[in-house]
Design an enzyme around this catalytic site. Structure first.
Site, mmCIF file in Angstrom:
data_model
loop_
_atom_site.group_PDB
_atom_site.id
_atom_site.type_symbol
_atom_site.label_atom_id
_atom_site.label_comp_id
_atom_site.label_asym_id
_atom_site.label_seq_id
_atom_site.Cartn_x
_atom_site.Cartn_y
_atom_site.Cartn_z
ATOM 1 N N LYS A 171 60.655 -7.713 48.608
ATOM 2 C CA LYS A 171 60.504 -8.660 47.534
ATOM 3 C C LYS A 171 60.717 -8.130 46.030
ATOM 4 C CE LYS A 171 59.044 -12.775 45.162
ATOM 5 N NZ LYS A 171 59.713 -13.407 44.407
ATOM 6 N N LYS A 239 52.686 -8.692 36.511
ATOM 7 C CA LYS A 239 52.114 -8.358 37.854
ATOM 8 C C LYS A 239 52.947 -7.689 38.913
ATOM 9 C CE LYS A 239 51.922 -10.656 40.983
ATOM 10 N NZ LYS A 239 52.342 -11.473 42.290
HETATM 11 P P1 NAP Z 1 49.796 -19.837 40.093
HETATM 12 O O1 NAP Z 1 50.078 -21.392 40.060
HETATM 13 O O2 NAP Z 1 49.286 -18.953 39.623
HETATM 14 O O3 NAP Z 1 48.198 -20.268 41.862
HETATM 15 C C1 NAP Z 1 48.645 -18.995 42.237
HETATM 16 C C2 NAP Z 1 47.182 -19.273 43.002
HETATM 17 O O4 NAP Z 1 46.061 -18.579 43.845
HETATM 18 C C3 NAP Z 1 46.379 -20.291 42.868
HETATM 19 O O5 NAP Z 1 46.086 -21.297 43.895
HETATM 20 C C4 NAP Z 1 44.890 -19.811 42.313
HETATM 21 O O6 NAP Z 1 44.041 -20.416 42.311
HETATM 22 C C5 NAP Z 1 45.002 -18.812 43.221
HETATM 23 N N1 NAP Z 1 44.527 -17.483 43.367
HETATM 24 C C6 NAP Z 1 44.346 -16.682 42.321
HETATM 25 N N2 NAP Z 1 43.409 -15.640 42.082
HETATM 26 C C7 NAP Z 1 42.180 -15.881 43.258
HETATM 27 C C8 NAP Z 1 41.070 -15.659 43.186
HETATM 28 N N3 NAP Z 1 41.057 -14.856 43.052
HETATM 29 N N4 NAP Z 1 40.416 -15.990 44.392
HETATM 30 C C9 NAP Z 1 41.305 -17.557 44.911
HETATM 31 N N5 NAP Z 1 42.401 -17.409 44.391
HETATM 32 C C10 NAP Z 1 42.710 -17.306 43.270
HETATM 33 O O7 NAP Z 1 50.854 -18.511 41.128
HETATM 34 P P2 NAP Z 1 52.137 -19.305 41.502
HETATM 35 O O8 NAP Z 1 53.254 -19.129 40.884
HETATM 36 O O9 NAP Z 1 51.777 -20.418 42.481
HETATM 37 O O10 NAP Z 1 51.781 -17.809 42.975
HETATM 38 C C11 NAP Z 1 51.599 -17.620 43.484
HETATM 39 C C12 NAP Z 1 52.493 -15.956 44.683
HETATM 40 O O11 NAP Z 1 53.693 -16.516 44.302
HETATM 41 C C13 NAP Z 1 52.055 -15.209 43.429
HETATM 42 O O12 NAP Z 1 51.825 -13.706 43.968
HETATM 43 C C14 NAP Z 1 53.979 -15.111 42.909
HETATM 44 O O13 NAP Z 1 54.253 -14.117 42.257
HETATM 45 C C15 NAP Z 1 55.062 -15.478 43.629
HETATM 46 N N6 NAP Z 1 56.387 -16.274 43.501
HETATM 47 C C16 NAP Z 1 55.947 -16.804 42.139
HETATM 48 C C17 NAP Z 1 56.494 -17.636 42.227
HETATM 49 C C18 NAP Z 1 57.107 -18.721 40.897
HETATM 50 O O14 NAP Z 1 58.035 -18.974 40.768
HETATM 51 N N7 NAP Z 1 55.861 -19.350 40.423
HETATM 52 C C19 NAP Z 1 58.380 -17.520 42.665
HETATM 53 C C20 NAP Z 1 58.251 -15.923 43.718
HETATM 54 C C21 NAP Z 1 57.457 -15.668 44.892
HETATM 55 P P3 NAP Z 1 43.016 -21.956 41.484
HETATM 56 O O15 NAP Z 1 44.137 -22.629 41.945
HETATM 57 O O16 NAP Z 1 41.584 -21.588 41.097
HETATM 58 O O17 NAP Z 1 43.793 -20.713 40.094
#
Ligand code: NAP
Length: 295
Positions: A171, A239
């Site tokens: 990744k 990050k």
């Molecule tokens: P996001 O929309 O910011 O969602 C993050 C999730 O993590 C939410 O459910 C959030 O809860 C939870 N979270 C964050 N800090 C927390 C804590 N301290 N305790 C408990 N829950 C916590 O992020 P995302 O875009 O879905 O990405 C999720 C992962 O996939 C990341 O590692 C990212 O790098 C990876 N990713 C993302 C993408 C993309 O295009 N978005 C693509 C590939 C990979 P709340 O709802 O309560 O904030």
């Protein structure tokens, strides 16, 4: 049909859960912010208020959380769910995290007789919504094969990368490629505009020539429209730029585009743009030299 406990209803997790339900699985979710529960119950997922309630009777425990701190708060410390997963359950981490954090998770699961896969994903909001992600998996191959019924409904392809940790490493390697494309499209558009070229024409060429990529096309179209609506938040690109550098440092491997990405993403986050799309690094770059990319 499998019983799945799922944590994380962010941009990515929400789409994954909807597709797992659509595939006939029984999915129960927990999210830190319960405001997201009303939407997810509409697609047929169940919710719990105590995350430990996800674990009894689950065949799979899956999660997609923001970063290493979230994994430490929920999985390996804080709620400490890893220590409560029952032997026989397969745990799958779909987040993008430091391979060292992934190894710490694996150690806890292995000590408790639980199988674990590191399985981060490529693709963004649209691919998560459409079940079209690309998943890279590390861990035991037989466990990977046993997990395909819950990986295939969320993905276009799955890739078995080998031993535990190799998914997390792949990744970061892939996101280094993403970072280099973000930097190069930003530099190219800024130079082109400075030199008086029409950016629509520049993107017309970039869409067909032998250097075309979907990232150039998508980010380019957004930049000339001034559209940085979030798919992959800029704060998460920051990050990842840091994770890539820490990972590569062990091997003295070059990561110049991650260095530039970190600098631009940090400036964007400091300016309050962290919730915009990661493509906003192009805007930060152009703004620094006083170039407006909107046409
Ligand atoms: P996001 O929309 O910011 O969602 C993050 C999730 O993590 C939410 O459910 C959030 O809860 C939870 N979270 C964050 N800090 C927390 C804590 N301290 N305790 C408990 N829950 C916590 O992020 P995302 O875009 O879905 O990405 C999720 C992962 O996939 C990341 O590692 C990212 O790098 C990876 N990713 C993302 C993408 C993309 O295009 N978005 C693509 C590939 C990979 P709340 O709802 O309560 O904030």
């Amino acid at each position: 049909m499998a019983r799945i406990g799922f944590v994380g209803l962010g941009i990515m997790g929400s789409g994954m859960v909807a597709n797992l339900v659509k595939a006939g699985h029984e999915v129960t979710v927990w999210n830190r912010s319960t405001s997201k529960y009303s939407e997810i119950t509409k697609v047929g997922a169940k919710t719990v208020s105590d995350p430990k309630d996800l674990l009894s009777g689950a065949d799979f425990f899956m999660y997609c959380l923001a970063d290493d701190a979230a994994i430490k708060d929920v999985i390996t410390g804080g709620h400490n769910l890893a220590a409560s997963v029952k032997p026989g359950t397969i745990a799958i981490d779909l987040s993008t995290i430091d391979p060292e954090t992934s190894s710490a998770e694996r150690a806890i699961y292995e000590a408790n007789g639980v199988e674990f896969l590191d399985a981060p994903v490529f693709g963004t909001k649209g691919e998560a919504r459409d079940g079209g992600l690309w998943i890279v998996v590390g861990g035991n191959e037989a466990v990977y094969k046993k997990s395909l019924p819950v990986l295939e409904p969320i993905s276009a392809t799955t890739h078995y990368m080998g031993k535990g940790g190799n998914g997390a490493k792949m990744k970061l390697v892939g996101n280094l490629m993403v970072a280099s494309q973000l930097v190069s499209i930003g530099e190219a558009l800024t130079l082109a505009k400075s030199a008086g070229l029409n950016l629509r024409k520049v993107l017309e060429v970039a869409a067909v020539a032998d250097f075309k990529t979907p990232i150039y096309a998508g980010v380019g179209a957004g930049a000339i429209a001034g559209d940085y609506e979030v798919n992959f938040p800029l704060k998460l690109m920051l990050k990842d730029a840091r994770l890539i550098q820490a990972f590569a440092k062990q091997f003295n491997a070059p990561t110049s585009s991650a260095v530039v990405t970190e600098d631009l993403a940090k400036a964007g986050v400091d300016a309050g743009l962290g919730e915009l799309n990661a493509s906003a690094i192009v805007k930060v770059m152009a703004d620094r030299v006083g170039v407006d990319l909107v046409e």
